[in-house]
Design a protein around this motif. Structure first.
Motif, PDB file in Angstrom:
ATOM      1  N   ALA A  17      -7.052  -6.001   0.160  1.00 34.47           N
ATOM      2  CA  ALA A  17      -6.505  -4.835  -0.546  1.00 34.47           C
ATOM      3  C   ALA A  17      -5.280  -4.287   0.165  1.00 34.47           C
ATOM      4  CB  ALA A  17      -7.581  -3.754  -0.665  1.00 34.47           C
ATOM      5  N   VAL A  18      -5.363  -4.142   1.477  1.00 31.53           N
ATOM      6  CA  VAL A  18      -4.228  -3.618   2.246  1.00 31.53           C
ATOM      7  C   VAL A  18      -3.061  -4.586   2.171  1.00 31.53           C
ATOM      8  CG1 VAL A  18      -3.409  -3.025   4.556  1.00 31.53           C
ATOM      9  CG2 VAL A  18      -5.659  -2.245   3.794  1.00 31.53           C
ATOM     10  N   GLY A  19      -3.323  -5.874   2.377  1.00 36.72           N
ATOM     11  CA  GLY A  19      -2.241  -6.848   2.392  1.00 36.72           C
ATOM     12  C   GLY A  19      -1.530  -6.991   1.061  1.00 36.72           C
ATOM     13  N   LEU A  20      -2.286  -6.995  -0.034  1.00 28.97           N
ATOM     14  CA  LEU A  20      -1.666  -7.187  -1.346  1.00 28.97           C
ATOM     15  C   LEU A  20      -0.926  -5.939  -1.832  1.00 28.97           C
ATOM     16  CD1 LEU A  20      -4.473  -9.236  -3.171  1.00 28.97           C
ATOM     17  CD2 LEU A  20      -2.176 -10.046  -2.542  1.00 28.97           C
ATOM     18  N   THR A  21      -1.420  -4.767  -1.493  1.00 29.85           N
ATOM     19  CA  THR A  21      -0.748  -3.549  -1.965  1.00 29.85           C
ATOM     20  C   THR A  21       0.448  -3.184  -1.095  1.00 29.85           C
ATOM     21  OG1 THR A  21      -2.333  -2.195  -0.716  1.00 29.85           O
ATOM     22  CG2 THR A  21      -2.819  -2.607  -3.037  1.00 29.85           C
ATOM     23  N   ARG A  22       0.405  -3.533   0.201  1.00 31.40           N
ATOM     24  CA  ARG A  22       1.514  -3.230   1.099  1.00 31.40           C
ATOM     25  C   ARG A  22       2.481  -4.394   1.269  1.00 31.40           C
ATOM     26  NH1 ARG A  22      -0.440  -0.566   6.606  1.00 31.40           N
ATOM     27  NH2 ARG A  22       1.832  -0.518   6.775  1.00 31.40           N
ATOM     28  N   GLY A  23       2.044  -5.578   0.843  1.00 29.82           N
ATOM     29  CA  GLY A  23       2.891  -6.761   0.994  1.00 29.82           C
ATOM     30  C   GLY A  23       2.790  -7.403   2.359  1.00 29.82           C
ATOM     31  N   ALA A  24       1.941  -6.898   3.222  1.00 29.83           N
ATOM     32  CA  ALA A  24       1.769  -7.446   4.562  1.00 29.83           C
ATOM     33  C   ALA A  24       0.506  -6.876   5.177  1.00 29.83           C
ATOM     34  CB  ALA A  24       2.968  -7.131   5.450  1.00 29.83           C
ATOM     35  N   LEU A  25      -0.011  -7.599   6.172  1.00 28.89           N
ATOM     36  CA  LEU A  25      -1.199  -7.150   6.891  1.00 28.89           C
ATOM     37  C   LEU A  25      -0.925  -7.276   8.379  1.00 28.89           C
ATOM     38  CD1 LEU A  25      -4.135  -6.182   6.340  1.00 28.89           C
ATOM     39  CD2 LEU A  25      -4.851  -8.553   6.678  1.00 28.89           C
ATOM     40  N   PRO A  26      -1.108  -6.209   9.138  1.00 31.27           N
ATOM     41  CA  PRO A  26      -0.849  -6.268  10.582  1.00 31.27           C
ATOM     42  C   PRO A  26      -1.591  -7.432  11.234  1.00 31.27           C
ATOM     43  CG  PRO A  26      -1.268  -4.006   9.905  1.00 31.27           C
ATOM     44  CD  PRO A  26      -1.561  -4.861   8.716  1.00 31.27           C
ATOM     45  N   GLY A  27      -0.848  -8.208  12.001  1.00 26.49           N
ATOM     46  CA  GLY A  27      -1.426  -9.361  12.677  1.00 26.49           C
ATOM     47  C   GLY A  27      -1.366 -10.635  11.873  1.00 26.49           C
ATOM     48  N   MET A  28      -1.077 -10.540  10.568  1.00 25.08           N
ATOM     49  CA  MET A  28      -1.024 -11.732   9.713  1.00 25.08           C
ATOM     50  C   MET A  28       0.331 -11.906   9.041  1.00 25.08           C
ATOM     51  SD  MET A  28      -4.785 -11.867   7.935  1.00 25.08           S
ATOM     52  CE  MET A  28      -6.269 -11.750   8.936  1.00 25.08           C
ATOM     53  N   GLY A  29       1.191 -10.911   9.132  1.00 20.47           N
ATOM     54  CA  GLY A  29       2.517 -11.038   8.557  1.00 20.47           C
ATOM     55  C   GLY A  29       2.566 -10.740   7.075  1.00 20.47           C
ATOM     56  N   ALA A  30       3.650 -11.207   6.436  1.00 19.63           N
ATOM     57  CA  ALA A  30       3.916 -10.892   5.036  1.00 19.63           C
ATOM     58  C   ALA A  30       3.027 -11.685   4.095  1.00 19.63           C
ATOM     59  CB  ALA A  30       5.376 -11.155   4.715  1.00 19.63           C
ATOM     60  N   PHE A  31       2.635 -11.052   2.987  1.00 20.08           N
ATOM     61  CA  PHE A  31       1.938 -11.731   1.906  1.00 20.08           C
ATOM     62  C   PHE A  31       2.985 -12.258   0.920  1.00 20.08           C
ATOM     63  CE2 PHE A  31      -2.749 -10.320   1.703  1.00 20.08           C
ATOM     64  CZ  PHE A  31      -2.855 -10.338   3.089  1.00 20.08           C
ATOM     65  N   PRO A  32       2.686 -13.330   0.181  1.00 20.66           N
ATOM     66  CA  PRO A  32       3.688 -13.893  -0.734  1.00 20.66           C
ATOM     67  C   PRO A  32       3.971 -13.022  -1.949  1.00 20.66           C
ATOM     68  CG  PRO A  32       1.577 -14.999  -1.009  1.00 20.66           C
ATOM     69  CD  PRO A  32       1.440 -14.111   0.193  1.00 20.66           C
ATOM     70  N   VAL A  33       3.055 -12.111  -2.280  1.00 26.24           N
ATOM     71  CA  VAL A  33       3.246 -11.217  -3.423  1.00 26.24           C
ATOM     72  C   VAL A  33       2.807  -9.814  -3.035  1.00 26.24           C
ATOM     73  CG1 VAL A  33       2.995 -13.000  -5.193  1.00 26.24           C
ATOM     74  CG2 VAL A  33       0.968 -11.806  -4.352  1.00 26.24           C
ATOM     75  N   THR A  34       3.375  -8.827  -3.711  1.00 26.14           N
ATOM     76  CA  THR A  34       2.972  -7.434  -3.526  1.00 26.14           C
ATOM     77  C   THR A  34       2.528  -6.890  -4.881  1.00 26.14           C
ATOM     78  OG1 THR A  34       4.574  -7.128  -1.745  1.00 26.14           O
ATOM     79  CG2 THR A  34       3.684  -5.138  -2.773  1.00 26.14           C
ATOM     80  N   ILE A  35       1.354  -6.276  -4.911  1.00 31.06           N
ATOM     81  CA  ILE A  35       0.775  -5.801  -6.171  1.00 31.06           C
ATOM     82  C   ILE A  35       0.759  -4.274  -6.185  1.00 31.06           C
ATOM     83  CG2 ILE A  35      -1.215  -5.911  -7.705  1.00 31.06           C
ATOM     84  CD1 ILE A  35       0.140  -8.610  -7.146  1.00 31.06           C
ATOM     85  N   ASP A  36       1.307  -3.684  -7.235  1.00 30.27           N
ATOM     86  CA  ASP A  36       1.267  -2.234  -7.405  1.00 30.27           C
ATOM     87  C   ASP A  36      -0.133  -1.825  -7.858  1.00 30.27           C
ATOM     88  OD1 ASP A  36       1.561   0.422  -7.967  1.00 30.27           O
ATOM     89  OD2 ASP A  36       3.066   0.158  -9.549  1.00 30.27           O
ATOM     90  N   PRO A  37      -0.888  -1.090  -7.045  1.00 24.75           N
ATOM     91  CA  PRO A  37      -2.262  -0.747  -7.420  1.00 24.75           C
ATOM     92  C   PRO A  37      -2.356   0.292  -8.530  1.00 24.75           C
ATOM     93  CG  PRO A  37      -1.685   0.370  -5.382  1.00 24.75           C
ATOM     94  CD  PRO A  37      -0.528  -0.528  -5.718  1.00 24.75           C
ATOM     95  N   PHE A  38      -1.231   0.917  -8.869  1.00 29.99           N
ATOM     96  CA  PHE A  38      -1.255   1.998  -9.868  1.00 29.99           C
ATOM     97  C   PHE A  38      -0.747   1.554 -11.234  1.00 29.99           C
ATOM     98  CE2 PHE A  38      -0.658   4.047  -5.688  1.00 29.99           C
ATOM     99  CZ  PHE A  38      -1.844   4.772  -5.645  1.00 29.99           C
ATOM    100  N   GLY A  39      -0.594   0.254 -11.427  1.00 29.74           N
ATOM    101  CA  GLY A  39      -0.154  -0.249 -12.719  1.00 29.74           C
ATOM    102  C   GLY A  39      -1.290  -0.322 -13.722  1.00 29.74           C
TER     103      GLY A  39
END
Length: 505
Positions: free
Chosen positions: A231-253
């Protein structure tokens, strides 16, 4: 080339070695070996971690509580499997939609697919959680009359049921990343969750003495941790310690797009039903095994846990095929999609051969780890079941490899029907013949015009269980591969491509 290509991981190197050997033999394209491996190996590692976690759970429970606890957890297993049937079904629709939209760079539609998947998996799984909490003993009692095993299984099921929604969300989060060409991050999250599970179980089972309830609580909490990371990685586009995620999802859509939900259900329902076949089949299978006795039930549970580890190549190659084939279909390149699919099937079968050979060599030593005593009567039964599984699992490479492109295209009904036929038309009847001690009828076979004496075969007994493993994989392998060869899946995929979704809007 994927960012994980430079990762010096022994799993990746081993799979590459197999793939390059096939490439040198002219069976697959070298470039596809690398791209497939980069998607498959993290998922295989995830599978090994999670299946090993399941095996360790059983080993810990068996060591701390005994054979009755192993049987009890085994009886609860198919109920917990509902979480993966539900979550896997929705996630099957997720990866098909995400991979095609990612390949077409349709990012807005991709986010809509993820939000709709999240809502759908929660809505479908909550009633299951409620049933497990309210009537666990009654549910376990449907399978067995062993009072001790029923009590322990009910204790496990009541608590583990709280994790059903989180297990489903865990699968959805993983498929989003794999569909977006990033299996490595998905592996880090899910394998990390498996490690957390093992650590928690050790503390709860041995440190606090909570037995099967401790094993269940560890499973729930580890899934919560993994879902939070996704949830953190997809909504922020990255997760501390793991780097960037390939996609970012707007949780309020938007979460309630009818067209997207319809596509998820159309694609995912057969996938979920296919997963459900495995789960539902365990109910009559365990009831049949209960006739053999507690030791056979425990042996079967042990063998299925080891089977799960052997089956992990299918996790990787099936999802790699779904992602890569889906991306090519998203760009309307059907020829490349078919080429990827064909190469991955061959790659998958070769890897299964290696996996099965390694387990067969060490089977006896592995099985002993699950018992509270090396003299347990369950050990020789489990060892023979593992040998049977080593033969049967090779055909799983064909079945799963051929199902990958069908899933990517949205052609998910045939793999469901093939699994249904394999389990209920082959595996369950053979197990029943073994438990019933029935003989195969004697026959007289004409040979060169002369009748030979009728041959009476011995009662099937445990051979019914061995043949049940083989039927479980051989029938789906034949049907799925035949469907792949027809090419009809490519035409079906046109209904789910991004341009089709845009036309519906």
């Amino acid at each position: 080339m994927s960012a994980v290509s430079s990762v010096p991981n022994p799993f990746r190197l081993a799979i590459l070695y197999i793939g390059f050997a096939l490439a040198r033999a002219g069976l697959i394209e070298r470039e596809r070996v690398v791209r497939t491996t980069d998607l498959a190996w993290p998922r295989i590692v995830t599978g090994v971690a999670r299946m090993s976690k399941n095996a360790v759970d059983v080993a810990m429970v068996g060591s701390a509580v005994g054979v009755s606890a192993v049987a009890g957890v085994g009886f609860a297993g198919p109920f917990w499997g509902l979480a993966f049937a539900i979550g896997g079904g929705v996630a099957g629709g997720t990866i098909a939609l995400v991979s095609q939209r990612y390949g077409a760079e349709a990012h807005e539609e991709l986010g809509l697919a993820v939000r709709s998947s999240t809502l759908l998996v929660v809505v479908v799984s909550l009633p299951v959680t409620a049933a497990f909490w309210l009537i666990p003993g009654e549910l376990i009692g449907l399978i067995s009359s062993n009072e001790r095993a029923i009590a322990l299984g009910a204790d496990y099921l009541k608590i583990v049921g709280l994790g059903v929604p989180f297990a489903g969300l865990n699968l959805v989060g993983s498929r989003v990343l794999v569909g977006a060409d990033d299996a490595y991050t998905a592996m880090q999250v899910r394998a990390g969750g498996a490690v957390v599970n093992v650590v928690l179980n050790a503390v709860f089972i041995f440190g606090l003495g909570w037995g099967v309830e401790g094993a269940a609580l560890g499973t729930v909490l580890s899934n919560v941790v993994a879902v939070a990371a996704f949830a953190v990685g997809l909504t922020r586009g990255a997760l501390p310690g793991m780097g960037a995620f390939p996609v970012t999802i707007d949780p309020f859509g938007n979460y309630l797009d009818p067209g997207t939900l319809r596509d998820l259900v159309e694609i995912g329902a057969p996938v979920g039903a296919r997963n459900l076949v495995w789960t539902v089949a365990e109910f009559p299978m365990l009831a049949i095994l209960d006739v053999f006795g507690e030791n056979t039930v425990a042996a079967f549970v042990i063998a299925r846990r080891i089977w799960g580890i052997m089956n992990t190549p299918g996790w990787g190659f099936g999802l790699a095929s779904s992602s890569l084939v889906g991306q090519e279909l998203g760009t309307n390149d059907e020829a490349s999609a078919e080429a990827y699919a064909r190469d991955i099937i061959r790659f998958s079968v070769a890897t299964y051969l290696v996996s099965a050979a390694l387990i067969a060599v060490a089977a006896a030593d592995i099985v002993v780890l699950f018992a509270d005593s090396p003299d347990s009567p369950a050990i020789p039964i489990a060892t023979n079941l593992v040998y049977a599984a080593c033969v049967a699992v090779i055909l799983q490479g064909v079945s799963g490899g051929a199902a990958g492109p069908l899933d990517a295209a949205g052609d998910t009904k045939i793999p469901f029907l093939s699994q249904l036929l394999g389990m209920f038309g082959g595996s369950i009847p053979l197990a029943y013949l073994g438990a019933a001690g029935l003989s195969v009828p004697s026959v007289t076979v004409p040979l060169l015009g002369v009748a030979t004496p009728a041959v009476a075969l011995a009662p099937l007994g445990y051979w019914g269980l061995y043949l049940a493993f083989l039927a479980e994989t051989s029938i789906p392998a034949a049907i799925n591969y035949a469907r792949f060869r027809t090419g009809k899946w490519k035409a079906i995929s046109q209904n789910y491509r991004p341009d089709a979704a845009a036309a519906d809007d």
